[in-house]
Design a protein around this motif. Structure first.
Motif, PDB file in Angstrom:
ATOM      1  N   PRO A 113      -2.745 100.046 106.499  1.00 57.50           N
ATOM      2  CA  PRO A 113      -2.348 100.539 107.821  1.00 57.50           C
ATOM      3  C   PRO A 113      -3.184  99.938 108.961  1.00 57.50           C
ATOM      4  N   LEU A 114      -4.407  99.476 108.640  1.00 55.95           N
ATOM      5  CA  LEU A 114      -5.239  98.868 109.685  1.00 55.95           C
ATOM      6  C   LEU A 114      -4.627  97.569 110.207  1.00 55.95           C
ATOM      7  N   ALA A 115      -3.839  96.890 109.351  1.00 58.96           N
ATOM      8  CA  ALA A 115      -3.204  95.648 109.788  1.00 58.96           C
ATOM      9  C   ALA A 115      -2.276  95.921 110.965  1.00 58.96           C
ATOM     10  N   LEU A 120      -1.124  95.343 116.698  1.00 63.65           N
ATOM     11  CA  LEU A 120      -0.851  95.924 118.012  1.00 63.65           C
ATOM     12  C   LEU A 120      -1.904  95.489 119.031  1.00 63.65           C
ATOM     13  N   LEU A 121      -3.172  95.386 118.583  1.00 61.21           N
ATOM     14  CA  LEU A 121      -4.222  94.910 119.491  1.00 61.21           C
ATOM     15  C   LEU A 121      -3.911  93.482 119.937  1.00 61.21           C
ATOM     16  N   PRO A 167       3.569  92.903 113.359  1.00 63.91           N
ATOM     17  CA  PRO A 167       3.967  93.470 114.652  1.00 63.91           C
ATOM     18  C   PRO A 167       4.307  92.411 115.705  1.00 63.91           C
ATOM     19  N   LEU A 168       3.970  91.132 115.421  1.00 61.11           N
ATOM     20  CA  LEU A 168       4.256  90.070 116.398  1.00 61.11           C
ATOM     21  C   LEU A 168       5.685  89.559 116.297  1.00 61.11           C
ATOM     22  N   ALA A 169       6.437  90.034 115.330  1.00 61.07           N
ATOM     23  CA  ALA A 169       7.830  89.602 115.200  1.00 61.07           C
ATOM     24  C   ALA A 169       8.657  90.263 116.310  1.00 61.07           C
ATOM     25  N   ARG A 170       8.538  89.733 117.510  1.00 58.31           N
ATOM     26  CA  ARG A 170       9.205  90.253 118.714  1.00 58.31           C
ATOM     27  C   ARG A 170      10.051  89.148 119.325  1.00 58.31           C
ATOM     28  N   PRO A 171      10.926  89.472 120.290  1.00 52.38           N
ATOM     29  CA  PRO A 171      11.686  88.404 120.946  1.00 52.38           C
ATOM     30  C   PRO A 171      10.748  87.322 121.470  1.00 52.38           C
TER      31      PRO A 171
END
Ligand SMILES: [Zn+2]
Ligand SMILES: [Zn+2]
Length: 258
Positions: A113-115, A120-121, A167-171
């Motif tokens: 979960p720390l990943a 997010l950071l 979490p970086l898999a964003r538009p």
């Protein structure tokens, strides 16, 4: 409607409190209402302060931490003479204190979960948005996590860098975890200098997909000498990538400070 018996009412109240209550991703303490602004309410005030981004006192090309934390970012001597193969070097913080402890808990303790917290950071880095500015109609930037050798991946069970890339898999970005592979299993030799580390890593990575004309965001958890990033960035550029930028969670401090 008939009222539910008291124990059930109590359970419902308890459950809804649990569902509504946010806990700090770093220490597990409840996040109070007024702290909701910190990383979208995912960190308590103490952890947010301990995990604040390093904004000054480093070289903007390689992230080398200098001894003056209030100094505007300025190039180090090495980068002035021989700039690295990548364009921008973005990082979150110095590899010390709470950030270091949490990274070790992820890598050695398997606290996955720390990943998500780390991802997010990274996502909050203000310059990350600048990279995709104006790219709306073009190909997304390929996010390439530095791979582990298959033997080490089997031993650990996961690649922490890939986990924090999710979490970086964003538009604007596309996660490409298989574009780069590690063909040589080199021991971690953190005490070696950049040149010796680079010699050890020579031909340790190969590019397995099409990178021609692509923009790449190379991702790693900890940068020590930058040798891995040099080797991987050069391999990607040799394979035809248009441009490589680097995003790293933590940069090791100067040897005499640790
Ligand atoms: Zn906390
Ligand atoms: Zn530098």
């Amino acid at each position: 409607m008939r009222q539910a018996p008291a124990p059930l009412r109590h359970l419902r109240k308890h459950l809804s409190r649990l569902l509504l209550e946010r806990r700090c991703l770093a220490c597990g303490a409840p996040v109070r209402g007024k702290e909701r602004g910190l990383l979208g309410g995912r960190l308590c005030a103490d952890c947010a302060a301990a995990l604040a981004r390093r904004e000054k006192g480093f070289c903007p090309r390689c992230g080398e931490i200098n001894a003056w934390p209030a100094l505007e970012p300025s190039p180090c001597a090495r980068c002035l003479v021989a700039p690295p193969p990548w364009q921008r070097f973005l990082f979150h913080g110095v590899y010390e204190g709470m950030l270091r402890e949490l990274i070790l808990r992820l890598k050695l303790g398997g606290e996955l979960p720390l990943a998500r917290l780390f991802g997010l950071l990274l996502l909050e880095h203000p310059e990350l948005r600048e990279l995709t500015a104006g790219l709306e109609d073009e190909e997304p930037i390929l996010v390439v996590p530095v791979p582990l050798h298959p033997a080490r991946l089997r031993a650990r069970g996961f690649n922490q860098v890939l986990e924090l890339a999710r979490p970086l898999a964003r538009p604007g970005f596309r996660l490409e975890p298989r574009l780069l592979c590690r063909t040589k299993n080199t021991p971690t030799q953190t005490t070696l200098h950049l040149d010796s580390r680079r010699r050890n890593l020579r031909a340790a990575f190969s590019v397995t997909g099409d990178t021609r004309g692509q923009r790449i965001l190379l991702l790693d958890d900890v940068a020590t000498t930058g040798a891995t990033l040099h080797e991987t960035a050069e391999a990607l550029l040799r394979a035809g990538a248009d441009r490589v930028d680097v995003l790293v969670l933590a940069r090791t401090p100067l040897p005499n400070r640790s």
